[in-house]
Structures are given as C-alpha cells and as structure tokens.
Motif scaffolding. Structure first.
Motif, PDB file in Angstrom:
ATOM      1  N   LEU A  66     104.323  32.227  70.130  1.00  0.00           N
ATOM      2  CA  LEU A  66     103.720  33.560  70.169  1.00  0.00           C
ATOM      3  C   LEU A  66     104.650  34.585  70.820  1.00  0.00           C
ATOM      4  N   ILE A  67     105.281  34.214  71.932  1.00  0.00           N
ATOM      5  CA  ILE A  67     106.134  35.201  72.605  1.00  0.00           C
ATOM      6  C   ILE A  67     107.472  35.378  71.893  1.00  0.00           C
ATOM      7  N   HIS A  68     107.895  34.378  71.092  1.00  0.00           N
ATOM      8  CA  HIS A  68     109.157  34.511  70.368  1.00  0.00           C
ATOM      9  C   HIS A  68     108.991  35.234  69.033  1.00  0.00           C
ATOM     10  N   GLU A  69     107.759  35.484  68.623  1.00  0.00           N
ATOM     11  CA  GLU A  69     107.524  36.196  67.370  1.00  0.00           C
ATOM     12  C   GLU A  69     108.120  37.592  67.487  1.00  0.00           C
ATOM     13  N   PRO A  70     108.933  38.016  66.520  1.00  0.00           N
ATOM     14  CA  PRO A  70     109.633  39.308  66.623  1.00  0.00           C
ATOM     15  C   PRO A  70     108.711  40.503  66.884  1.00  0.00           C
ATOM     16  N   SER A  71     107.517  40.503  66.287  1.00  0.00           N
ATOM     17  CA  SER A  71     106.626  41.649  66.501  1.00  0.00           C
ATOM     18  C   SER A  71     106.164  41.730  67.952  1.00  0.00           C
ATOM     19  N   PHE A  72     105.992  40.585  68.602  1.00  0.00           N
ATOM     20  CA  PHE A  72     105.609  40.605  70.015  1.00  0.00           C
ATOM     21  C   PHE A  72     106.783  41.060  70.873  1.00  0.00           C
ATOM     22  N   GLN A  73     107.974  40.539  70.600  1.00  0.00           N
ATOM     23  CA  GLN A  73     109.142  40.928  71.391  1.00  0.00           C
ATOM     24  C   GLN A  73     109.406  42.429  71.281  1.00  0.00           C
ATOM     25  N   LYS A  74     109.196  42.961  70.080  1.00  0.00           N
ATOM     26  CA  LYS A  74     109.403  44.404  69.883  1.00  0.00           C
ATOM     27  C   LYS A  74     108.390  45.209  70.670  1.00  0.00           C
ATOM     28  N   LEU A  75     107.133  44.736  70.685  1.00  0.00           N
ATOM     29  CA  LEU A  75     106.069  45.454  71.391  1.00  0.00           C
ATOM     30  C   LEU A  75     106.234  45.355  72.902  1.00  0.00           C
ATOM     31  N   ALA A  76     106.470  44.133  73.394  1.00  0.00           N
ATOM     32  CA  ALA A  76     106.494  43.910  74.846  1.00  0.00           C
ATOM     33  C   ALA A  76     107.809  44.315  75.486  1.00  0.00           C
ATOM     34  N   GLY A  77     108.902  44.198  74.743  1.00  0.00           N
ATOM     35  CA  GLY A  77     110.206  44.505  75.304  1.00  0.00           C
ATOM     36  C   GLY A  77     110.864  43.287  75.924  1.00  0.00           C
ATOM     37  N   GLN A  78     112.160  43.379  76.125  1.00  0.00           N
ATOM     38  CA  GLN A  78     112.933  42.237  76.612  1.00  0.00           C
ATOM     39  C   GLN A  78     112.528  41.828  78.020  1.00  0.00           C
ATOM     40  N   ALA A  79     112.200  42.780  78.862  1.00  0.00           N
ATOM     41  CA  ALA A  79     111.870  42.454  80.251  1.00  0.00           C
ATOM     42  C   ALA A  79     110.611  41.596  80.323  1.00  0.00           C
ATOM     43  N   VAL A  80     109.557  42.004  79.637  1.00  0.00           N
ATOM     44  CA  VAL A  80     108.302  41.236  79.640  1.00  0.00           C
ATOM     45  C   VAL A  80     108.513  39.878  78.981  1.00  0.00           C
ATOM     46  N   PHE A  81     109.252  39.869  77.879  1.00  0.00           N
ATOM     47  CA  PHE A  81     109.544  38.612  77.193  1.00  0.00           C
ATOM     48  C   PHE A  81     110.259  37.631  78.131  1.00  0.00           C
ATOM     49  N   SER A  82     111.254  38.122  78.863  1.00  0.00           N
ATOM     50  CA  SER A  82     112.010  37.256  79.773  1.00  0.00           C
ATOM     51  C   SER A  82     111.126  36.734  80.901  1.00  0.00           C
ATOM     52  N   LYS A  83     110.248  37.585  81.416  1.00  0.00           N
ATOM     53  CA  LYS A  83     109.349  37.152  82.487  1.00  0.00           C
ATOM     54  C   LYS A  83     108.372  36.092  81.975  1.00  0.00           C
ATOM     55  N   ALA A  84     107.889  36.261  80.767  1.00  0.00           N
ATOM     56  CA  ALA A  84     106.992  35.264  80.183  1.00  0.00           C
ATOM     57  C   ALA A  84     107.699  33.914  80.059  1.00  0.00           C
ATOM     58  N   ARG A  85     108.948  33.937  79.639  1.00  0.00           N
ATOM     59  CA  ARG A  85     109.706  32.686  79.504  1.00  0.00           C
ATOM     60  C   ARG A  85     109.890  31.996  80.851  1.00  0.00           C
ATOM     61  N   VAL A  86     110.162  32.772  81.885  1.00  0.00           N
ATOM     62  CA  VAL A  86     110.332  32.191  83.224  1.00  0.00           C
ATOM     63  C   VAL A  86     109.043  31.498  83.671  1.00  0.00           C
ATOM     64  N   ILE A  87     107.918  32.171  83.486  1.00  0.00           N
ATOM     65  CA  ILE A  87     106.628  31.615  83.909  1.00  0.00           C
ATOM     66  C   ILE A  87     106.313  30.343  83.126  1.00  0.00           C
ATOM     67  N   ILE A  88     106.525  30.377  81.829  1.00  0.00           N
ATOM     68  CA  ILE A  88     106.246  29.213  80.984  1.00  0.00           C
ATOM     69  C   ILE A  88     107.120  28.038  81.391  1.00  0.00           C
ATOM     70  N   LYS A  89     108.395  28.309  81.673  1.00  0.00           N
ATOM     71  CA  LYS A  89     109.308  27.235  82.067  1.00  0.00           C
ATOM     72  C   LYS A  89     108.865  26.591  83.379  1.00  0.00           C
ATOM     73  N   ILE A  90     108.512  27.411  84.367  1.00  0.00           N
ATOM     74  CA  ILE A  90     108.060  26.881  85.654  1.00  0.00           C
ATOM     75  C   ILE A  90     106.764  26.094  85.467  1.00  0.00           C
ATOM     76  N   GLY A  91     105.867  26.619  84.639  1.00  0.00           N
ATOM     77  CA  GLY A  91     104.612  25.919  84.374  1.00  0.00           C
ATOM     78  C   GLY A  91     104.823  24.596  83.679  1.00  0.00           C
ATOM     79  N   ASN A  92     105.720  24.570  82.700  1.00  0.00           N
ATOM     80  CA  ASN A  92     106.011  23.322  81.988  1.00  0.00           C
ATOM     81  C   ASN A  92     106.616  22.279  82.922  1.00  0.00           C
ATOM     82  N   GLN A  93     107.500  22.708  83.793  1.00  0.00           N
ATOM     83  CA  GLN A  93     108.112  21.788  84.750  1.00  0.00           C
ATOM     84  C   GLN A  93     107.064  21.221  85.694  1.00  0.00           C
TER      85      GLN A  93
END
Length: 349
Positions: A66-93
């Motif tokens: 969902l967060i890697h979908e281009p329409s979401f990345q365009k809407l949210a912007g790189q900063a929000v996308f990067s923060k989402a990835r950090v949270i997901i990675k920590i949660g997965n770990q």
C-alpha cells in the motif's frame, strides 16, 4: 495521560487508540509499542485508501504494498513514505526477531508515527486539524516507574514458577473473604509452553525421518494424500511425541497438518530452486533479479511456506523498494506469486 496523538481522537478514534497504546508502552514494553506503532500505520493508510478515491489499490493489499503504490507516494510525499517504512521495519523486527526491542527504537517508531498521523489529520480531518506548529513531545512517553518495574519482575517470577510446574490449570483455595469461592481457571500461557515443547520434539523427530515418503513429498513440494497425513500423525503418536490434542492444535494453528509438518522440516532447496528456475534463466537476467529470487528460495527452504505479502517487506524491499514489480514485469510478478502459492498449497492436508 496527555497524548501526542490527541488530535486524532475526534475523527480517527481507532487510529488514535492504537497510537496512544504505542506511546504508552514505548518505555515499559518496547516490543509491544513497536507492534502498535506498525498497526497504527496500517490503520492510517487503510483509512486513506478507503476514503480517498485518488489512491489506487496495488496488486497486494498488505501495508508495504500500500505505501509503495505510486499514487500513495505521490500523495503522501517522500518524507511520510520514509517514516512509514521506518515504523514498519521496526515493527516487523519486533514481531519476527528474537532479540529485544530497545526503548530507543520504540521511541523512534512513536516519534515517526506522530509525523505520519499529523499528515493524515492535516490532509483528511474536517474539523479537528492539528495546528501547523504542533511538535512531538517526548515527555508524553510513559516511563516505567519503580512500582511498575517491581510488579513486572514479580509477574515474571510467577510465570516462571508456573511454567516449571507445566500445568494447564491451577485451583485457588476457598478463602473466606470478598473474593468468594475458589475457581479453576485456564492459563493459556502454560498451554503455549507445552505446545512449544511438542513442536521442538516433533521437529527433531521428523528431521531424523526425512526419508519417510510423506516427509520427502512435503520437502519436495509434492501434494500429500489423506493417507500421508494419517501416517504422519500416527508416526508422532506412536513415538510418544504428542497426543491427539497436540495434533489438533497443530492442525488448527497451521491451517492443516501437512502445513504444520512442512513448517518444521522446511523445503528441499534444490526443489525450490527448480520451481523458480524460469525466473533467472536466459541472458537478460539481472543481478537484482537473481538476488531477489535467492531470498525467496532461502525463505521457503527454511520456513517451508511463504505469505506472498512478505515480498513487499524487508528484506525483499531492501533489494527492490517498490516490491517484485521493480525487478520483474507484471506477468512475471504474477507468476512469482502463483509459484509461491502453489508450493504453499502442496502442503495442504
């Protein structure tokens, strides 16, 4: 308790509740905090997809897709996308790794979550939008007081004593006070310890009998018959590895007894490599494609099965941040998922 996420309460109550839990647990239970932070990202992003028609659903519906979908990345912007990835990675770990989640990691996840939720509310809230200058306040993170520490230590000690006794139930005596009559209560934690012991014994036993025809079929991705399942169950019962209740629970948890056994013995690497050979054949194959398929093979060899949604999570997105479609075309990505599902289904029974 005052919360950094109070601005969510009025219009995003479910997201607020999950975010507040992450915030409250950051110091006392970092692993749980990381889990709730990741869960909050899921709730926030799913809310956006549900209410924003400009967002296009990707091929997979898991959070990484969902967060890697281009329409979401365009809407949210790189900063929000990067923060989402950090949270997901920590949660997965926190969920999948045996090491402890550090309080600093949990605090970082909650801090990044604040910014993602701020974006959600600023973008979609109709009334209670957070102010422009609103900033994250680390003082709102709950601290584990000495009282809580002592209580946690006492609970840990009691749990250890109960596990040592290895009993599923405990009977409280009939004290003559406001507590009323004694009662027999279930202790699911003890049951889990007992089942974990059964799994260890079953794994050791089954790996010593990998030449058995049913186990060999499982390891090579060939479908099982009802007779194969019966023989596998009879093997464990006859050897005294477990009883009928253990087999029933194993079947329920793994959604099939064959899948349970596969999770213990894994898949034969050569058989898995053969199943994916078409993805790395020919002169046009790239290094990223080879590495991506190698990671899929490693996972299936060790685990025996794979949720295709993991293709959109770490470590796969460390090679292809946008998922498998970044290294393969749509048809090959679709075929990749089909092969994975086929191997999973071969353990059905």
């Amino acid at each position: 308790m005052i919360s950094n996420f109070a601005f969510l309460a009025a219009e995003f109550p479910e997201t607020f509740d999950s975010a507040k839990r992450a915030e409250a647990l950051a110091e006392g239970d970092p692993r749980a905090a990381a889990f709730y932070a990741r869960r909050t990202v899921e709730l926030a992003v799913q809310w956006a997809y549900k209410h924003d028609p400009s967002l296009k659903f990707p091929y997979q519906s898991n959070i990484s897709a969902l967060i890697h979908e281009p329409s979401f990345q365009k809407l949210a912007g790189q900063a929000v996308f990067s923060k989402a990835r950090v949270i997901i990675k920590i949660g997965n770990q926190a969920v999948h790794e045996s090491r402890e989640t550090k309080p600093a990691e949990a605090a970082n996840a909650v801090r990044e979550l604040f910014h993602l939720c701020f974006w959600l509310a600023r973008t979609y809230a109709r009334k209670a939008r957070p102010a422009d200058g609103l900033a994250f306040d680390p003082a709102h993170l709950s601290r584990k007081t000495d009282v809580v520490k002592r209580a946690f230590a006492e609970l840990t000690r009691m749990k250890g004593e109960m596990e040592a006794k290895d009993k599923r139930k405990i009977v409280y005596t009939d004290f003559e006070d406001e507590l009323g009559l004694g009662a027999e209560i279930d202790l699911p934690e003890v049951g889990e310890v007992d089942f974990a012991r059964f799994k260890r014994k079953a794994r050791h036993f089954l790996r010593e009998h990998e030449d058995h025809i049913a186990i060999a079929k499982l390891r090579h991705g060939r479908p099982l018959t009802p007779t194969d399942i019966e023989e596998l169950q009879a093997m464990l019962l006859t050897a005294g590895i477990g009883d009928a209740k253990h087999l029933e629970k194993a079947t329920e948890i793994a959604h099939g007894f064959g899948a349970f056994v596969r999770s213990l013995v894994g898949l034969d690497r050569a058989a898995v490599a053969e199943a994916f050979s078409g993805f790395v054949a020919g002169s046009g194959v790239t290094a990223d494609q080879i590495e991506f398929i190698d990671m899929v093979i490693e996972h299936l060899t060790e685990k025996g099965a794979m949720d295709p949604g993991l293709l959109y999570e770490s470590p796969f997105i460390d090679v292809a941040p946008e998922g498998p479609q970044q290294v393969f075309d749509f048809e090959k990505t679709k075929k990749l998922v089909e092969v994975i599902k086929g191997l999973n289904e071969s353990a059905a029974g």
